[in-house]
Design a protein around this motif. Sequence first.
Motif, PDB file in Angstrom:
ATOM      1  N   VAL A 128       0.899  -1.173   0.000  1.00 34.21           N
ATOM      2  CA  VAL A 128       0.000   0.000   0.000  1.00 34.21           C
ATOM      3  C   VAL A 128       0.928   1.211   0.000  1.00 34.21           C
ATOM      4  CG1 VAL A 128      -1.866   1.211   1.188  1.00 34.21           C
ATOM      5  CG2 VAL A 128      -1.703  -1.291   1.342  1.00 34.21           C
ATOM      6  N   ASN A 132       4.108  10.354  -2.834  1.00 34.92           N
ATOM      7  CA  ASN A 132       5.162  11.383  -2.815  1.00 34.92           C
ATOM      8  C   ASN A 132       6.429  10.997  -3.589  1.00 34.92           C
ATOM      9  OD1 ASN A 132       5.867   9.589  -0.776  1.00 34.92           O
ATOM     10  ND2 ASN A 132       6.779  11.170   0.503  1.00 34.92           N
ATOM     11  N   ARG A 166      10.863   0.210  -4.163  1.00 36.71           N
ATOM     12  CA  ARG A 166      11.689  -0.052  -2.972  1.00 36.71           C
ATOM     13  C   ARG A 166      11.122  -1.232  -2.185  1.00 36.71           C
ATOM     14  NH1 ARG A 166      11.882   4.483   1.832  1.00 36.71           N
ATOM     15  NH2 ARG A 166       9.818   3.678   2.275  1.00 36.71           N
ATOM     16  N   LYS A 201      -1.443  -1.713  -4.161  1.00 44.70           N
ATOM     17  CA  LYS A 201      -2.529  -0.724  -4.107  1.00 44.70           C
ATOM     18  C   LYS A 201      -1.825   0.631  -3.984  1.00 44.70           C
ATOM     19  CE  LYS A 201      -5.186   2.261  -1.786  1.00 44.70           C
ATOM     20  NZ  LYS A 201      -5.072   3.185  -2.936  1.00 44.70           N
ATOM     21  N   GLY A 220      -9.504   1.817  -4.349  1.00 44.61           N
ATOM     22  CA  GLY A 220      -9.387   2.827  -3.297  1.00 44.61           C
ATOM     23  C   GLY A 220      -9.000   2.152  -1.987  1.00 44.61           C
ATOM     24  N   LEU A 228       3.102  -1.141   4.180  1.00 43.04           N
ATOM     25  CA  LEU A 228       2.452   0.151   3.920  1.00 43.04           C
ATOM     26  C   LEU A 228       3.446   1.285   4.134  1.00 43.04           C
ATOM     27  CD1 LEU A 228      -0.980   1.585   4.661  1.00 43.04           C
ATOM     28  CD2 LEU A 228       0.985   2.763   5.675  1.00 43.04           C
ATOM     29  N   SER A 234       0.753   7.505   5.918  1.00 41.03           N
ATOM     30  CA  SER A 234       0.539   8.255   7.152  1.00 41.03           C
ATOM     31  C   SER A 234       0.310   7.312   8.341  1.00 41.03           C
ATOM     32  CB  SER A 234      -0.676   9.161   6.983  1.00 41.03           C
ATOM     33  OG  SER A 234      -1.802   8.354   6.706  1.00 41.03           O
ATOM     34  N   SER A 255      -4.360   1.527  10.880  1.00 40.94           N
ATOM     35  CA  SER A 255      -5.528   0.790  10.416  1.00 40.94           C
ATOM     36  C   SER A 255      -5.105  -0.513   9.713  1.00 40.94           C
ATOM     37  CB  SER A 255      -6.332   1.698   9.471  1.00 40.94           C
ATOM     38  OG  SER A 255      -7.260   0.955   8.764  1.00 40.94           O
ATOM     39  N   LEU A 287       6.183   5.040   8.055  1.00 42.18           N
ATOM     40  CA  LEU A 287       5.191   6.101   8.274  1.00 42.18           C
ATOM     41  C   LEU A 287       5.825   7.495   8.272  1.00 42.18           C
ATOM     42  CD1 LEU A 287       3.122   4.147  10.944  1.00 42.18           C
ATOM     43  CD2 LEU A 287       2.916   4.107   8.447  1.00 42.18           C
ATOM     44  N   CYS A 315       9.124  12.100   3.609  1.00 38.68           N
ATOM     45  CA  CYS A 315       9.017  11.577   4.979  1.00 38.68           C
ATOM     46  C   CYS A 315      10.248  11.933   5.804  1.00 38.68           C
ATOM     47  CB  CYS A 315       8.777  10.071   4.962  1.00 38.68           C
ATOM     48  SG  CYS A 315      10.024   9.156   4.044  1.00 38.68           S
ATOM     49  N   PHE A 321       3.702  18.349   6.160  1.00 34.89           N
ATOM     50  CA  PHE A 321       4.024  17.716   4.870  1.00 34.89           C
ATOM     51  C   PHE A 321       3.800  18.709   3.741  1.00 34.89           C
ATOM     52  CE2 PHE A 321       4.075  13.726   2.257  1.00 34.89           C
ATOM     53  CZ  PHE A 321       5.221  13.211   2.831  1.00 34.89           C
ATOM     54  N   LEU A 358      12.467   9.086  12.127  1.00 30.45           N
ATOM     55  CA  LEU A 358      12.937   8.471  10.867  1.00 30.45           C
ATOM     56  C   LEU A 358      14.429   8.721  10.645  1.00 30.45           C
ATOM     57  CD1 LEU A 358      10.192   9.032   8.135  1.00 30.45           C
ATOM     58  CD2 LEU A 358      11.047   6.873   9.003  1.00 30.45           C
TER      59      LEU A 358
END
Length: 433
Positions: free
Chosen positions: A108, A112, A120, A135, A167, A185, A188, A194, A210, A243, A339, A365
Amino acid sequence: MLSVNQIETKINKANLSFIEWKKNPFTQRQKLFSKLASLMESKTEKLASIITTEMNKPISQSIAEIEKCILMIKYYAEGEDVLKVEKVSTSFGVSEIHHSPMGIILGVMPWNYPFWQALRFAVPTILAGNTVVLKHASICFGTGNAIEKLFEESGFPKGVFQNLEVGHAAVEGILENPLVKGVSLTGSEPAGASVASIAGKNIKKSVLELGGSDAFIVLEDADFDKAAHVGALARLQNCGQTCIAAKRFIIHHKAESSFLPKFIEEYKQYTSGNAMHKDTKLSGMARKDLADDLVKQYQLALDYGAEVLLPLERIDDIRFVPGLIKVSIGNPILDEELFGPLGMVMIGKNDKECLSLANATRYGLGNSVWTRDREKAFYFAENLESGAVAINEMTKSMPELPFGGAKHSGYGTELSMFAVKEFTIPKSIVGTL
Ligand code: NAP
């Protein structure tokens, strides 16, 4: 958008493909990645224009993104086989560790760095013998389809990489499919939380890359000219939508009067231009709603006493004159990720306070620290709570080095040979023959 039945058909195809793909030796798989790198090299400008068209990145930065993808793919295509059987000495006659691919892995991904983020994740995952369904962000379906086509044209069997035009509401159903074994994922924190909870409920592995609110720490003995130049780039490249961008500039109070004016001058060099022109350094943000959010965050910071060093001025739906604000502990903006083209400055009264301000965030990060003192630099590197630390450089990801976050920036590893093992099962085989 794909229907539920169409998604299921693609997952079944990915599974059939997995059964054959995993039988290929590592070196065989690597040959196809070499072809993928060459194919991308021959189409660099065309692929870059998809990025700029979909999310407004200046074309020179889109070209740099494709070139970085090619370097990364070559790194994996030429790397050693880290999945080869390991023989271990135990009390059994036969003791071996085999690294088995898991199966279909869902990616997912965000808008950006649309080629970079998707590849990656996908390249080491597929190199390990898995198959991938992607996705992509809803504004990047063109990129997702282009990547699927690149895999097919490089000779990868159909079904090894498939783009799903769906979506984010479809993610739960995809993850609940028993044939899908894990998810990675990049996005955000709310999206990560989630997706990880759906994965957890279904006992499936997740990797989360994230958000961040990384510090750029300027100490009293830094090279102020270089720090000012690199600092502006670290905040404003990709219109501030990175990020690992420097988001909080933490300046030792003895460095403030030397560094800050130079930094402000460098910052002012970033004026918004046409994304398709090769000399444009700053274009627009990816979507109007993201620009609206940035304006709300700016207002929140000002409501809590932030001092304006350079006002954030909106030019149109997505374009800004970049802003810079000075904030103090207690301002709720410090709990948020900015951001877009808005930076924060904080002043520390000594090294210790600079370190604690840098760590006073939910994220971790890639921080960067600027000093000529080697011992101090490594003291900061050891004590900064983040997945990476750059010394007198801006934070960057590199194919050879592991990449991942600490705290609410996520977990799991991308890049380097560590990433090849992320979606494999180390299987212990013991016995006597
Ligand atoms: P985002 O809104 O979280 O979207 C990222 C992806 O997640 C998109 O494909 C999106 O799909 C999907 N998504 C959103 N909400 C979801 C949900 N509830 N369930 C399942 N999927 C969901 O993030 P973004 O705005 O695209 O990207 C910016 C964020 O990504 C920033 O926080 C940035 O720091 C982070 N990021 C992190 C890294 C890293 O390596 N750590 C790298 C790049 C970006 P839709 O487009 O369909 O909504």
